[in-house]
Design an enzyme around this catalytic site. Structure first.
Site, mmCIF file in Angstrom:
data_model
loop_
_atom_site.group_PDB
_atom_site.id
_atom_site.type_symbol
_atom_site.label_atom_id
_atom_site.label_comp_id
_atom_site.label_asym_id
_atom_site.label_seq_id
_atom_site.Cartn_x
_atom_site.Cartn_y
_atom_site.Cartn_z
ATOM 1 N N GLN A 1 -12.435 78.601 157.705
ATOM 2 C CA GLN A 1 -12.464 80.072 157.651
ATOM 3 C C GLN A 1 -11.565 80.616 156.541
ATOM 4 O O GLN A 1 -11.973 81.483 155.781
ATOM 5 C CB GLN A 1 -12.031 80.658 159.005
ATOM 6 N N LYS B 1 2.598 73.636 165.461
ATOM 7 C CA LYS B 1 3.018 74.584 164.421
ATOM 8 C C LYS B 1 4.538 74.780 164.449
ATOM 9 O O LYS B 1 5.180 74.875 163.408
ATOM 10 C CB LYS B 1 2.291 75.928 164.586
ATOM 11 N N TYR C 1 -1.434 73.271 169.992
ATOM 12 C CA TYR C 1 -1.461 73.867 168.655
ATOM 13 C C TYR C 1 -0.130 74.551 168.335
ATOM 14 O O TYR C 1 0.447 74.350 167.262
ATOM 15 C CB TYR C 1 -2.610 74.878 168.616
ATOM 16 N N ILE D 1 -13.303 67.431 154.666
ATOM 17 C CA ILE D 1 -13.827 66.200 155.266
ATOM 18 C C ILE D 1 -15.346 66.106 155.064
ATOM 19 O O ILE D 1 -15.924 65.038 155.104
ATOM 20 C CB ILE D 1 -13.447 66.142 156.775
ATOM 21 N N ARG D 2 -15.982 67.274 154.852
ATOM 22 C CA ARG D 2 -17.417 67.267 154.570
ATOM 23 C C ARG D 2 -17.734 68.288 153.483
ATOM 24 O O ARG D 2 -16.907 69.137 153.166
ATOM 25 C CB ARG D 2 -18.239 67.554 155.813
HETATM 26 N N1 SER Z 1 -6.122 82.161 165.233
HETATM 27 C C1 SER Z 1 -5.560 80.926 165.696
HETATM 28 C C2 SER Z 1 -6.105 80.529 166.999
HETATM 29 O O1 SER Z 1 -6.605 81.368 167.696
HETATM 30 C C3 SER Z 1 -4.093 81.075 165.839
HETATM 31 O O2 SER Z 1 -3.459 80.689 164.689
HETATM 32 O O3 SER Z 1 -6.009 79.394 167.347
#
Ligand code: SER
Length: 314
Positions: free
Chosen positions: A13, A147, A143, A36-37
């Site tokens: 994105q 981070k 996630y 990767i593609r």
């Molecule tokens: N926009 C991302 C997500 O929703 C957050 O960095 O995972």
């Protein structure tokens, strides 16, 4: 100019629009896209492209040496919702890719790194409104943990080895060119597509879920802006808070109704609600404004206008 750029994760994105903008600003042959593609025709024909696995150190090093890369934008990552489904794969991709580029810079094979962080570094114990740059950070998603850990390592590589790594904590990003994949804030893009196609959207976040958001053009400007800032202006080497607007699904729906009066929103929460509930509602980005001149340009009204007019033409 000897600057030569590598974008890792160029087909995602952010990567898609970042690559297009960097190819506009610099000579396209000096901007090497990789993923990767393969990407779409614009991506493949607009400049050099390499198939590259962000977790493969040798493969990245090979591309870096072959193209005499100076600056790397590492945009490959597994986002919040997908990483909850595949925790170890998310951790592996997000951390290994970061260590790969940090170590290349430590060994002086590249000069500068952009690495994105996120509002996901914050957690349930963080103050939710106008969240400060420095505050309690106890992220509760894979996630978010990746981070936050990444931020610590970026700062460490800067302090210990002088690695010039720069980072932004992106809010949810809204764009019409490429769909987001696997994030909790993805609803704020999907809603526009469904509004145009079906005049109806079922939101997986509830009506009260206010989150920080940003239109993609602002995010790209911030990204290139922090990379072009003079080195002495970058005072924070973990990651900068960044903000543009905040809204909940009802407010977003109201702004879409201005253009599509029949539009209706409904609600059906899923597992992403629990993730969103741990994130801030709004962000204090005064350090980014002060240090390197950040200023957003797009509010919700303008974002909706642009999103709807561009998606309608498709
Ligand atoms: N926009 C991302 C997500 O929703 C957050 O960095 O995972």
């Amino acid at each position: 100019m000897k600057k030569r750029i590598l974008i890792i994760g160029a087909c995602g994105q952010i990567g898609t629009e970042l690559t297009a903008q960097l190819r506009k600003l610099y000579e396209p042959r000096k901007v090497i896209a990789s993923d990767i593609r393969e990407g779409d025709d614009d991506m493949m024909q607009g400049g050099p492209f390499e198939i590259l696995d962000a977790t493969n150190y040798d493969a990245i090093q090979d591309v870096v040496i072959r193209h005499e890369i100076t600056d790397v934008y590492l945009m490959a990552a597994m986002l919040s919702a997908t990483a909850e489904k595949f925790p170890m794969r998310g951790w592996e991709l997000n951390m290994t890719s970061l260590f790969n580029v940090l170590n290349l810079a430590k060994d002086k094979k590249i000069e500068k790194i952009f690495w994105p962080s996120s509002i996901a570094v914050f957690g349930p114990s963080t103050p939710k409104v106008n969240t400060p740059q420095r505050t309690i950070m106890e992220p509760s998603t894979v996630y978010g943990i990746s981070k936050q850990t990444g931020e610590r390592w970026c700062e460490y590589f800067f302090e210990r080895y002088g690695v010039d790594v720069r980072s932004i904590r992106y809010p949810g990003l809204i764009s019409y060119k490429t769909l987001p994949g696997g994030g909790t804030t993805d609803y704020a893009v999907d809603i526009y597509h469904k509004a145009i196609k079906h005049k109806k959207y079922i939101s997986f976040l509830n009506a009260e879920t206010t989150l920080p958001m940003m239109f993609m053009d602002d995010a790209i400007r911030a990204t290139i802006g922090i990379m072009e800032a003079s080195i002495s202006d970058i005072k924070i080497r973990s990651s900068y808070n960044l903000a543009a607007m905040s809204f909940n699904p009802v407010e977003l729906a109201a702004s879409i109704k201005e253009h599509i009066p029949e539009f209706e929103i409904g609600f059906e929460e899923d597992f992403r609600q629990a993730i969103a509930d741990t994130w801030p509602q709004s962000i204090d980005d005064s350090e980014a404004r002060k240090d390197w001149g950040w200023k957003p340009e797009f509010d919700l009204e303008e974002t909706s206008r642009i999103m709807i007019s561009n998606l309608k033409d498709e």
